[in-house]
Write a protein that holds these residues in place. Structure first.
Motif, PDB file in Angstrom:
ATOM      1  N   GLN A  90      -6.259   7.117   8.071  1.00  0.00           N
ATOM      2  CA  GLN A  90      -5.976   8.503   7.700  1.00  0.00           C
ATOM      3  C   GLN A  90      -6.809   9.490   8.510  1.00  0.00           C
ATOM      4  O   GLN A  90      -6.300  10.531   8.947  1.00  0.00           O
ATOM      5  CB  GLN A  90      -6.221   8.725   6.207  1.00  0.00           C
ATOM      6  CG  GLN A  90      -5.758  10.084   5.708  1.00  0.00           C
ATOM      7  CD  GLN A  90      -4.285  10.317   5.964  1.00  0.00           C
ATOM      8  OE1 GLN A  90      -3.444   9.522   5.548  1.00  0.00           O
ATOM      9  NE2 GLN A  90      -3.944  11.402   6.661  1.00  0.00           N
TER      10      GLN A  90
ATOM     11  N   ARG B  45      -7.691   1.937   5.266  1.00  0.00           N
ATOM     12  CA  ARG B  45      -6.813   3.101   5.081  1.00  0.00           C
ATOM     13  C   ARG B  45      -7.543   4.407   5.362  1.00  0.00           C
ATOM     14  O   ARG B  45      -6.957   5.352   5.873  1.00  0.00           O
ATOM     15  CB  ARG B  45      -6.234   3.079   3.665  1.00  0.00           C
ATOM     16  CG  ARG B  45      -5.214   1.972   3.466  1.00  0.00           C
ATOM     17  CD  ARG B  45      -4.862   1.758   2.020  1.00  0.00           C
ATOM     18  NE  ARG B  45      -3.968   0.608   1.868  1.00  0.00           N
ATOM     19  CZ  ARG B  45      -3.869  -0.126   0.767  1.00  0.00           C
ATOM     20  NH1 ARG B  45      -4.615   0.156  -0.292  1.00  0.00           N
ATOM     21  NH2 ARG B  45      -3.037  -1.153   0.720  1.00  0.00           N
TER      22      ARG B  45
ATOM     23  N   THR C   5     -11.242   9.682   1.859  1.00  0.00           N
ATOM     24  CA  THR C   5     -11.012  10.341   3.143  1.00  0.00           C
ATOM     25  C   THR C   5     -11.336  11.826   3.058  1.00  0.00           C
ATOM     26  O   THR C   5     -12.015  12.383   3.940  1.00  0.00           O
ATOM     27  CB  THR C   5      -9.555  10.152   3.592  1.00  0.00           C
ATOM     28  OG1 THR C   5      -9.266   8.761   3.706  1.00  0.00           O
ATOM     29  CG2 THR C   5      -9.304  10.836   4.934  1.00  0.00           C
ATOM     30  N   ASP C   6     -10.842  12.477   2.008  1.00  0.00           N
ATOM     31  CA  ASP C   6     -11.128  13.911   1.834  1.00  0.00           C
ATOM     32  C   ASP C   6     -12.628  14.163   1.764  1.00  0.00           C
ATOM     33  O   ASP C   6     -13.134  15.135   2.346  1.00  0.00           O
ATOM     34  CB  ASP C   6     -10.460  14.422   0.555  1.00  0.00           C
ATOM     35  CG  ASP C   6      -8.947  14.513   0.665  1.00  0.00           C
ATOM     36  OD1 ASP C   6      -8.428  14.447   1.800  1.00  0.00           O
ATOM     37  OD2 ASP C   6      -8.282  14.626  -0.383  1.00  0.00           O
TER      38      ASP C   6
ATOM     39  N   THR D  81       2.867   5.162   7.973  1.00  0.00           N
ATOM     40  CA  THR D  81       1.735   5.954   8.428  1.00  0.00           C
ATOM     41  C   THR D  81       0.649   5.046   8.997  1.00  0.00           C
ATOM     42  O   THR D  81       0.654   3.829   8.781  1.00  0.00           O
ATOM     43  CB  THR D  81       1.140   6.750   7.257  1.00  0.00           C
ATOM     44  OG1 THR D  81       0.589   5.817   6.292  1.00  0.00           O
ATOM     45  CG2 THR D  81       2.202   7.617   6.578  1.00  0.00           C
TER      46      THR D  81
ATOM     47  N   ALA E  16      -2.363   4.986   7.979  1.00  0.00           N
ATOM     48  CA  ALA E  16      -3.085   4.446   6.833  1.00  0.00           C
ATOM     49  C   ALA E  16      -2.373   3.219   6.278  1.00  0.00           C
ATOM     50  O   ALA E  16      -3.008   2.230   5.898  1.00  0.00           O
ATOM     51  CB  ALA E  16      -3.225   5.515   5.747  1.00  0.00           C
TER      52      ALA E  16
ATOM     53  N   THR F 157      -7.440   8.147  -0.377  1.00  0.00           N
ATOM     54  CA  THR F 157      -7.218   9.565  -0.057  1.00  0.00           C
ATOM     55  C   THR F 157      -8.391  10.415  -0.540  1.00  0.00           C
ATOM     56  O   THR F 157      -8.816  11.339   0.161  1.00  0.00           O
ATOM     57  CB  THR F 157      -5.912  10.059  -0.685  1.00  0.00           C
ATOM     58  OG1 THR F 157      -5.910   9.775  -2.097  1.00  0.00           O
ATOM     59  CG2 THR F 157      -4.712   9.384  -0.042  1.00  0.00           C
ATOM     60  N   GLU F 158      -8.915  10.113  -1.721  1.00  0.00           N
ATOM     61  CA  GLU F 158     -10.081  10.846  -2.217  1.00  0.00           C
ATOM     62  C   GLU F 158     -11.295  10.597  -1.316  1.00  0.00           C
ATOM     63  O   GLU F 158     -12.038  11.540  -0.995  1.00  0.00           O
ATOM     64  CB  GLU F 158     -10.404  10.412  -3.643  1.00  0.00           C
ATOM     65  CG  GLU F 158      -9.382  10.847  -4.680  1.00  0.00           C
ATOM     66  CD  GLU F 158      -9.631  10.237  -6.038  1.00  0.00           C
ATOM     67  OE1 GLU F 158      -9.374  10.916  -7.046  1.00  0.00           O
ATOM     68  OE2 GLU F 158     -10.082   9.068  -6.104  1.00  0.00           O
TER      69      GLU F 158
ATOM     70  N   SER G 131     -10.032   6.583  -4.643  1.00  0.00           N
ATOM     71  CA  SER G 131      -8.884   6.130  -3.874  1.00  0.00           C
ATOM     72  C   SER G 131      -9.151   6.390  -2.400  1.00  0.00           C
ATOM     73  O   SER G 131     -10.069   7.146  -2.045  1.00  0.00           O
ATOM     74  CB  SER G 131      -7.620   6.869  -4.307  1.00  0.00           C
ATOM     75  OG  SER G 131      -7.706   8.237  -3.927  1.00  0.00           O
TER      76      SER G 131
ATOM     77  N   THR H  28      -9.189  -0.256   1.165  1.00  0.00           N
ATOM     78  CA  THR H  28      -9.635   1.134   1.088  1.00  0.00           C
ATOM     79  C   THR H  28     -10.267   1.586   2.394  1.00  0.00           C
ATOM     80  O   THR H  28      -9.936   2.642   2.939  1.00  0.00           O
ATOM     81  CB  THR H  28     -10.627   1.326  -0.071  1.00  0.00           C
ATOM     82  OG1 THR H  28      -9.971   1.046  -1.311  1.00  0.00           O
ATOM     83  CG2 THR H  28     -11.157   2.761  -0.101  1.00  0.00           C
TER      84      THR H  28
ATOM     85  N   ASP I  57      -5.338  12.392  11.109  1.00  0.00           N
ATOM     86  CA  ASP I  57      -5.693  13.808  10.998  1.00  0.00           C
ATOM     87  C   ASP I  57      -6.302  14.361  12.279  1.00  0.00           C
ATOM     88  O   ASP I  57      -6.547  15.568  12.369  1.00  0.00           O
ATOM     89  CB  ASP I  57      -6.679  14.005   9.841  1.00  0.00           C
ATOM     90  CG  ASP I  57      -6.054  13.729   8.483  1.00  0.00           C
ATOM     91  OD1 ASP I  57      -4.819  13.784   8.375  1.00  0.00           O
ATOM     92  OD2 ASP I  57      -6.808  13.439   7.526  1.00  0.00           O
TER      93      ASP I  57
END
Length: 259
Positions: free
Chosen positions: A29, A25, A183-184, A52, A54, A180-181, A178, A22, A33
């Motif tokens: 990510q 990644r 990272t956001d 990618t 990530a 992605t969550e 996750s 996690t 960006d």
């Protein structure tokens, strides 16, 4: 496969994977960006279609299951540096078998070499993405006396573990997000002035920060009971290191492909 450091025998007591999947990644990510359009294009010409940053960020750890000598011996030391308290990496340098810093230097040279094969450049890029994350994990900048906190035993919410594992996984896992969550969430709080302030491609800066943090995060004694208080104190620091690693990875890749 390119072998940039001579193979050496390594004991089976090497440090655990930094940040866990996690964390790595997240770093990949955030970097993706923030890299320039030119860097994106350069990466797209090196990695197989669809891969990618990530995704490749965890590849060097995943390859450690490969029984080949390259992964079991040669590449093992490339995940950490050893810097005793009161010293800097520049004063200590890499051991004969190499370390994360020497590997980063060698892989960067490969990535910049127009004569290198695409296979070797892809290997180099995957390792660079991973190593930048490793160098931002404080316990992958080890003191040299406890295998980067692996030998420092603690209990995490009543479960026997070690300090290295707490920083690799446990501090982040409690959020049950996750990558992605996560990272956001981190990027939503990343301020433009922070990106500017953190934008450095100098690994010695990253290591100095990690070492300063490392020397503060140890409990007073082995077997310490760690839980909500430790999590409250140090999870923000772990999240900042991940965010900084992502920004620095972008800065480093822009530097590599911009020169």
């Amino acid at each position: 496969m390119l072998k940039i450091v001579a193979a050496v025998a390594v004991l089976a007591t090497s440090p655990a994977h930094a940040w866990g999947p996690t964390g790595h990644r997240i770093v990949g990510q955030i970097a993706a960006d923030n890299i320039s359009g030119k860097t994106q294009a350069e990466i797209a010409m090196i990695l197989p279609k669809g891969e990618t940053l990530a995704e490749v960020s965890t590849w060097p750890d995943e390859q450690r299951s490969d029984p080949d000598e390259y992964w079991q011996k040669t590449a093992t030391p490339w995940h950490w540096v050893t810097v005793p308290p009161g010293k800097t990496w520049a004063e200590v340098g890499a051991p004969p078998e190499g370390d994360a810093m020497s590997a980063l230097t060698a892989f960067t040279k490969t990535l910049r070499d127009p004569a290198a094969s695409q296979e070797d450049r892809a290997l180099a890029l995957r390792f660079i993405v991973h190593i930048v994350g490793d160098l931002h994990q404080p316990l992958h900048n080890g003191r040299g006396d406890d295998r980067g906190g692996n030998n420092f035993k603690v209990e995490w919410f009543g479960k026997a573990t070690n300090l290295h594992s707490v920083w690799d996984r446990e501090l982040l896992a409690g959020n049950e997000l996750s990558f992605t969550e996560y990272t956001d969430r981190l990027e939503a709080h990343l301020k433009p002035e922070q990106t500017i302030a953190w934008w450095t491609a100098d690994p010695k800066v990253w290591m100095a920060e990690s070492i300063a943090l490392r020397d503060r995060i140890y409990p007073e004694e082995q077997g310490a009971q760690l839980g909500y208080s430790y999590q409250w104190t140090w999870r923000p620091a772990a999240e900042q290191r991940l965010t900084q690693a992502g920004v620095r990875l972008a800065a480093y890749l822009d530097m590599v492909f911009g020169e």
